[in-house]
Design a protein around this motif. Structure first.
Motif, PDB file in Angstrom:
ATOM      1  N   UNK A 121       0.827  -1.200   0.000  1.00 55.63           N
ATOM      2  CA  UNK A 121       0.000   0.000   0.000  1.00 55.63           C
ATOM      3  C   UNK A 121       0.867   1.259   0.000  1.00 55.63           C
ATOM      4  N   UNK A 122       1.906   1.237   0.789  1.00 61.99           N
ATOM      5  CA  UNK A 122       2.802   2.392   0.867  1.00 61.99           C
ATOM      6  C   UNK A 122       3.425   2.686  -0.494  1.00 61.99           C
ATOM      7  N   UNK A 123       3.965   1.664  -1.141  1.00 65.79           N
ATOM      8  CA  UNK A 123       4.616   1.847  -2.441  1.00 65.79           C
ATOM      9  C   UNK A 123       3.633   2.341  -3.498  1.00 65.79           C
ATOM     10  N   UNK A 124       2.371   2.019  -3.304  1.00 67.39           N
ATOM     11  CA  UNK A 124       1.348   2.430  -4.262  1.00 67.39           C
ATOM     12  C   UNK A 124       1.042   3.922  -4.179  1.00 67.39           C
ATOM     13  N   UNK A 125       1.128   4.485  -2.972  1.00 66.63           N
ATOM     14  CA  UNK A 125       0.658   5.862  -2.788  1.00 66.63           C
ATOM     15  C   UNK A 125       1.728   6.879  -2.390  1.00 66.63           C
ATOM     16  N   UNK A 126       2.902   6.461  -1.957  1.00 73.33           N
ATOM     17  CA  UNK A 126       3.900   7.413  -1.489  1.00 73.33           C
ATOM     18  C   UNK A 126       4.396   8.308  -2.629  1.00 73.33           C
ATOM     19  N   UNK A 127       4.582   9.573  -2.322  1.00 76.01           N
ATOM     20  CA  UNK A 127       5.131  10.524  -3.281  1.00 76.01           C
ATOM     21  C   UNK A 127       5.697  11.714  -2.501  1.00 76.01           C
ATOM     22  N   UNK A 128       6.344  12.646  -3.189  1.00 72.29           N
ATOM     23  CA  UNK A 128       6.944  13.791  -2.510  1.00 72.29           C
ATOM     24  C   UNK A 128       5.880  14.658  -1.834  1.00 72.29           C
ATOM     25  N   UNK A 129       4.681  14.683  -2.408  1.00 77.14           N
ATOM     26  CA  UNK A 129       3.623  15.551  -1.890  1.00 77.14           C
ATOM     27  C   UNK A 129       3.039  15.072  -0.561  1.00 77.14           C
ATOM     28  N   UNK A 130       3.060  13.755  -0.304  1.00 81.80           N
ATOM     29  CA  UNK A 130       2.447  13.281   0.947  1.00 81.80           C
ATOM     30  C   UNK A 130       3.467  12.689   1.934  1.00 81.80           C
ATOM     31  N   UNK A 131       4.740  12.724   1.588  1.00 83.81           N
ATOM     32  CA  UNK A 131       5.760  12.131   2.457  1.00 83.81           C
ATOM     33  C   UNK A 131       5.776  12.804   3.832  1.00 83.81           C
ATOM     34  N   UNK A 132       5.772  14.135   3.862  1.00 81.41           N
ATOM     35  CA  UNK A 132       5.793  14.838   5.144  1.00 81.41           C
ATOM     36  C   UNK A 132       4.553  14.507   5.972  1.00 81.41           C
ATOM     37  N   UNK A 133       3.413  14.466   5.302  1.00 79.61           N
ATOM     38  CA  UNK A 133       2.158  14.149   5.993  1.00 79.61           C
ATOM     39  C   UNK A 133       2.228  12.769   6.654  1.00 79.61           C
ATOM     40  N   UNK A 134       2.772  11.792   5.940  1.00 81.35           N
ATOM     41  CA  UNK A 134       2.834  10.429   6.468  1.00 81.35           C
ATOM     42  C   UNK A 134       3.832  10.287   7.614  1.00 81.35           C
ATOM     43  N   UNK A 135       4.727  11.255   7.768  1.00 80.04           N
ATOM     44  CA  UNK A 135       5.622  11.260   8.920  1.00 80.04           C
ATOM     45  C   UNK A 135       4.863  11.548  10.217  1.00 80.04           C
ATOM     46  N   UNK A 136       3.615  11.961  10.079  1.00 79.22           N
ATOM     47  CA  UNK A 136       2.750  12.218  11.230  1.00 79.22           C
ATOM     48  C   UNK A 136       1.696  11.128  11.396  1.00 79.22           C
ATOM     49  N   UNK A 137       1.928   9.997  10.747  1.00 80.05           N
ATOM     50  CA  UNK A 137       1.018   8.862  10.911  1.00 80.05           C
ATOM     51  C   UNK A 137       1.126   8.309  12.326  1.00 80.05           C
ATOM     52  N   UNK A 138       0.013   7.830  12.855  1.00 80.95           N
ATOM     53  CA  UNK A 138       0.032   7.163  14.155  1.00 80.95           C
ATOM     54  C   UNK A 138       0.701   5.797  14.046  1.00 80.95           C
ATOM     55  N   UNK A 139       0.778   5.279  12.832  1.00 79.01           N
ATOM     56  CA  UNK A 139       1.397   3.975  12.590  1.00 79.01           C
ATOM     57  C   UNK A 139       2.909   4.144  12.449  1.00 79.01           C
ATOM     58  N   UNK A 140       3.698   3.614  13.391  1.00 82.31           N
ATOM     59  CA  UNK A 140       5.155   3.824  13.339  1.00 82.31           C
ATOM     60  C   UNK A 140       5.830   3.227  12.109  1.00 82.31           C
ATOM     61  N   UNK A 141       5.297   2.138  11.564  1.00 80.67           N
ATOM     62  CA  UNK A 141       5.893   1.547  10.364  1.00 80.67           C
ATOM     63  C   UNK A 141       5.760   2.501   9.178  1.00 80.67           C
TER      64      UNK A 141
END
Length: 267
Positions: free
Chosen positions: A185-205
């Motif tokens: 799922x991560x590889x499907x959606x990760x990009x430069x635009x949402x990388x910072x946002x995902x650093x604030x995920x409650x999920x540590x992985x």
């Protein structure tokens, strides 16, 4: 010769009959154990959430640290031929959200499945096909960002914010070397635009995978983005925790700070 054959058939039939009887008796005990527990669970459910969780024997002392005051319990309780799986999210020792699920074994006879449905229906919603809907509360809270000012409106990444989703860090895992679901799922959606946002995920992985993506694609981030992300990585280093990782066929625990340091050194 015929006599020997008849004797052999007689013994085989008796062995099968004894085995079948023993199996039937075991199944009967399982059903009695299951239905008795579900009845007790229903009584506890009618009293309070606290009594309900107590009956499920929630291991509060075994909470997994997610960082920033959040913890999770992801476990279950098995009985005879049924089990209850539960995921409970805590913030500063208070229950924030939970999801409790079970299922009726589809290999059971219709009579047995109806018995389980009748018992479980006092707590869960069970449809005509014996599918049991999870019992949950405040599930919208599992998708929140650890920084409310960093809201991202693309719902496609919501599952990556979810701490109830896989929290294992790795890529290929298991005997069949299958790609981890969260990695897919991560590889499907990760990009430069949402990388910072995902650093604030409650999920540590998800947070660690985002750091990995950032270090692997530094040239895609401008200086302003790099400054902000570097500051966030420092914040994450100040919240060290033990993470489950999988490499090859081996699951183990590893410090999040050690993983971050290895990622920084490998760029």
């Amino acid at each position: 010769m015929k006599k020997t054959l008849y004797i052999s058939i007689f013994f085989i039939f008796n062995i099968w009959n004894i085995s079948y009887s023993q199996d039937s008796e075991k199944q009967k005990k399982y059903i009695e154990k299951d239905t008795s527990f579900i009845s007790e669970l229903k009584k506890a459910y009618d009293v309070s959430c606290e009594d309900f969780f107590e009956k499920l024997e929630i291991p509060y002392r075994k909470r997994e640290n997610l960082g920033f005051g959040y913890q999770i319990i992801d476990s279950g309780k098995g009985l005879g031929s049924i089990s209850f799986d539960y995921q409970i999210l805590f913030l500063n020792d208070e229950i924030l959200a939970y999801n409790i699920s079970t299922e009726i074994n589809e290999n059971k006879s219709d009579r047995i499945k109806k018995l389980y449905k009748d018992k479980l229906s006092g707590i869960f919603e069970v449809d005509e096909n014996y599918k049991v809907s999870p019992l949950s509360s405040d599930m919208n809270k599992i998708y929140i960002s650890l920084n409310p000012k960093k809201e991202f409106l693309d719902n496609t990444v919501n599952e990556l914010m979810n701490p109830f989703f896989s929290r294992t860090y790795g890529t290929m895992c298991g005997e069949a070397m299958r790609t981890l679901d969260n990695r897919k799922l991560f590889d499907q959606f990760i990009c430069e635009e949402n990388c910072e946002y995902l650093l604030y995920s409650m999920n540590p992985a998800t947070r660690i995978m985002s750091i990995e993506f950032y270090y692997s694609n530094l040239n895609k981030f401008n200086k302003a983005q790099q400054k902000i992300i570097n500051l966030r990585i420092e914040e994450l280093k100040n919240e060290p925790l033990i993470m489950e990782i999988c490499s090859g066929c081996i699951y183990s625990g590893k410090s999040s700070n050690k993983i971050i340091s290895e990622l920084a050194n490998s760029r």
